[in-house]
Design a protein around this motif. Structure first.
Motif, mmCIF file in Angstrom:
data_model
loop_
_atom_site.group_PDB
_atom_site.id
_atom_site.type_symbol
_atom_site.label_atom_id
_atom_site.label_comp_id
_atom_site.label_asym_id
_atom_site.label_seq_id
_atom_site.Cartn_x
_atom_site.Cartn_y
_atom_site.Cartn_z
ATOM 1 N N VAL A 1 20.790 -7.630 101.934
ATOM 2 C CA VAL A 1 20.436 -7.664 100.516
ATOM 3 C C VAL A 1 19.246 -8.609 100.355
ATOM 4 O O VAL A 1 19.353 -9.802 100.671
ATOM 5 N N HIS A 2 18.117 -8.088 99.884
ATOM 6 C CA HIS A 2 16.883 -8.859 99.755
ATOM 7 C C HIS A 2 16.619 -9.211 98.294
ATOM 8 O O HIS A 2 16.802 -8.373 97.402
ATOM 9 N N PHE A 3 16.161 -10.446 98.088
ATOM 10 C CA PHE A 3 15.827 -10.929 96.750
ATOM 11 C C PHE A 3 14.337 -11.258 96.679
ATOM 12 O O PHE A 3 13.807 -11.939 97.571
ATOM 13 N N ALA A 4 13.683 -10.820 95.611
ATOM 14 C CA ALA A 4 12.293 -11.205 95.369
ATOM 15 C C ALA A 4 12.288 -12.516 94.594
ATOM 16 O O ALA A 4 11.772 -12.626 93.480
ATOM 17 N N ALA A 5 12.895 -13.530 95.211
ATOM 18 C CA ALA A 5 13.018 -14.854 94.595
ATOM 19 C C ALA A 5 13.229 -15.886 95.701
ATOM 20 O O ALA A 5 13.729 -15.554 96.776
ATOM 21 N N PRO A 6 12.857 -17.139 95.448
ATOM 22 C CA PRO A 6 13.023 -18.180 96.459
ATOM 23 C C PRO A 6 14.496 -18.433 96.799
ATOM 24 O O PRO A 6 15.383 -18.270 95.948
ATOM 25 N N LYS A 7 14.744 -18.823 98.010
ATOM 26 C CA LYS A 7 16.098 -19.107 98.488
ATOM 27 C C LYS A 7 16.804 -20.132 97.601
ATOM 28 O O LYS A 7 17.968 -19.944 97.212
ATOM 29 N N GLU A 8 16.118 -21.209 97.247
ATOM 30 C CA GLU A 8 16.737 -22.274 96.462
ATOM 31 C C GLU A 8 17.172 -21.772 95.085
ATOM 32 O O GLU A 8 18.238 -22.128 94.592
ATOM 33 N N GLU A 9 16.344 -20.942 94.475
ATOM 34 C CA GLU A 9 16.695 -20.416 93.148
ATOM 35 C C GLU A 9 17.862 -19.448 93.230
ATOM 36 O O GLU A 9 18.742 -19.429 92.364
ATOM 37 N N MET A 10 17.888 -18.641 94.274
ATOM 38 C CA MET A 10 18.991 -17.685 94.418
ATOM 39 C C MET A 10 20.308 -18.408 94.703
ATOM 40 O O MET A 10 21.376 -17.952 94.264
ATOM 41 N N GLU A 11 20.260 -19.519 95.405
ATOM 42 C CA GLU A 11 21.489 -20.290 95.645
ATOM 43 C C GLU A 11 22.059 -20.808 94.328
ATOM 44 O O GLU A 11 23.275 -20.776 94.106
ATOM 45 N N VAL A 12 21.187 -21.273 93.446
ATOM 46 C CA VAL A 12 21.630 -21.750 92.133
ATOM 47 C C VAL A 12 22.199 -20.599 91.310
ATOM 48 O O VAL A 12 23.271 -20.707 90.691
ATOM 49 N N ILE A 13 21.502 -19.474 91.302
ATOM 50 C CA ILE A 13 21.951 -18.310 90.542
ATOM 51 C C ILE A 13 23.309 -17.826 91.028
ATOM 52 O O ILE A 13 24.241 -17.599 90.239
ATOM 53 N N LEU A 14 23.450 -17.650 92.335
ATOM 54 C CA LEU A 14 24.707 -17.123 92.875
ATOM 55 C C LEU A 14 25.856 -18.106 92.681
ATOM 56 O O LEU A 14 26.978 -17.704 92.358
ATOM 57 N N SER A 15 25.592 -19.388 92.851
ATOM 58 C CA SER A 15 26.638 -20.394 92.611
ATOM 59 C C SER A 15 27.165 -20.293 91.194
ATOM 60 O O SER A 15 28.378 -20.337 90.948
ATOM 61 N N GLY A 16 26.254 -20.130 90.238
ATOM 62 C CA GLY A 16 26.656 -19.998 88.840
ATOM 63 C C GLY A 16 27.464 -18.740 88.592
ATOM 64 O O GLY A 16 28.472 -18.759 87.871
ATOM 65 N N ILE A 17 27.046 -17.639 89.193
ATOM 66 C CA ILE A 17 27.774 -16.378 89.041
ATOM 67 C C ILE A 17 29.171 -16.481 89.636
ATOM 68 O O ILE A 17 30.152 -16.000 89.053
ATOM 69 N N TYR A 18 29.274 -17.126 90.796
ATOM 70 C CA TYR A 18 30.590 -17.288 91.435
ATOM 71 C C TYR A 18 31.535 -18.072 90.520
ATOM 72 O O TYR A 18 32.707 -17.715 90.350
#
Length: 366
Positions: free
Chosen positions: A295-312
């Motif tokens: 699964v590829h994201f057109a976003a920086p790793k650090e930002e995606m970690e914050v986003i996914l943590s919040g979703i979880y």
């Protein structure tokens, strides 16, 4: 981010985890052993009913004369390539630039066996027949990994496999299958394991990936090859006095899950379809060819970690605990479907993807 809000910690706290077969804990062994007679004799240094019966079972399943159980695939594959090199008197083999032996084994093939690898194809592409035909170096063995994990689990056309196999046999090149995920690709090819393995001189399969056992691997081929592999297994220290915890768990979960690979495959395609409807998200391959995809994201790793943590934390559903950066603006994670996906409410999965879409749209410049 502090540790309490890290992606790993947020993932651990989720109620549902969509990938795999569940947490790798001691319960795996307890489940595998629950119906085993405690008085049953263990294997001893590669001999005994437990190991011999399983080896015979897997040889038959893979359509090979014989099979040998190894504690690890790393050991099994280095030994396979060493045997083929010794038989030809040439210490050169060919494989993909992102082959496990090249990027995950600390140069074990080179340092332990002095075997020189020839890298075929671009790292982002599959090995094709023309790559093999155009190879200038003389080699003892060609290794093909099915599926090619590091590029999303892609697979060549079956006709390509047949053509490469025919060419190698005509040229006296041994063909080895890195089939760590062989069971997982059978639904896509609509072939039996034996049919696929018939194209190869030797084959390795794993019992902790799609099968979900504790550890262990099978190396299969003709009788002469497997007899030699047992000698090398001893030389590598792979003849533990007993391997039965690995063998029994491999056997148990093989019986439990090998026939479910088509189900996992169909579920992977469904989930990938949801991801591909999400802004700034794409899967590789766009439609999975096994139960595994990236699964590829057109976003920086650090930002995606914050986003996914919040979703979880918001939904109680975990997608991954590990994101890998590709560039300053892109990242990805690997996802394999197993038993856990069926236990996750599908409406909640759709909600997670909806939230993911919203949050990625909120990132500037995407």
């Amino acid at each position: 981010m502090n540790d309490n809000n890290s992606l790993v910690e947020a993932f651990k706290q989720t109620k549902y985890k969509v990938a795999g077969h569940g947490t790798r804990n001691i319960q795996i062994l307890k489940e595998a052993l629950k119906d085993i007679d405690g008085k049953q004799e263990s294997d001893v240094y590669g001999k005994g009913k437990i190991i011999e019966d399983f080896q015979e079972k897997m040889a038959k399943y893979l359509g090979k004369e014989a099979a040998v159980f190894f504690p690890s695939g790393t050991m099994a594959q280095q030994i396979a390539l060493r045997i083929w090199c010794d038989k030809k008197g040439l210490k050169k083999v060919a494989y993909h630039p992102l082959c496990h032996l090249e990027i995950h084994e600390e140069d074990g093939l080179k340092e332990l066996h002095q075997i020189e690898p020839i890298l075929l194809a671009d790292k982002n592409s599959l090995i094709q027949l023309e790559d093999v035909v155009r190879m200038e170096e003389n080699i003892a063995c060609l290794l093909l990994e099915l599926p090619q994990r590091e590029i999303g689990g892609q697979l060549p056309e079956y006709k390509t496999l047949e053509d490469i196999s025919t060419y190698c046999h005509e040229k006296g090149i041994k063909l080895h299958l890195d089939g760590a995920r062989l069971f997982e690709i059978l639904p896509y090819y609509e072939k039996s394991a034996a049919e696929i393995c018939d194209l190869f001189d030797s084959v390795y399969v794993s019992f902790y990936k799609g099968i979900g056992g504790i550890a262990g691997a099978i190396l299969a081929g003709n009788q002469s090859f497997t007899n030699e592999s047992k000698v090398w297994k001893r030389r590598h220290g792979g003849d533990l006095i007993s391997l039965y915890p690995y063998i029994l768990s491999a056997d148990y979960f093989f019986d439990q899950r090998v026939e479910k690979m088509k189900k996992y495959y169909e579920e992977a395609k469904d989930l990938a379809g949801l991801f591909n409807q999400c802004h700034g998200v794409s899967t590789q391959p766009s439609e999975p060819v096994s139960n595994m995809f990236h699964v590829h994201f057109a976003a920086p790793k650090e930002e995606m970690e914050v986003i996914l943590s919040g979703i979880y934390q918001e939904t109680g559903i975990g997608l991954t605990s590990n994101i890998k950066g590709i560039s300053k603006t892109t990242c990805y994670f690997e996802l394999s479907i197993g038993e856990m996906y069926a236990q996750t409410p599908k409406e909640e999965v759709k909600n997670v993807i909806h939230l993911l879409d919203q949050k990625i749209r909120g990132i500037s410049n995407i």
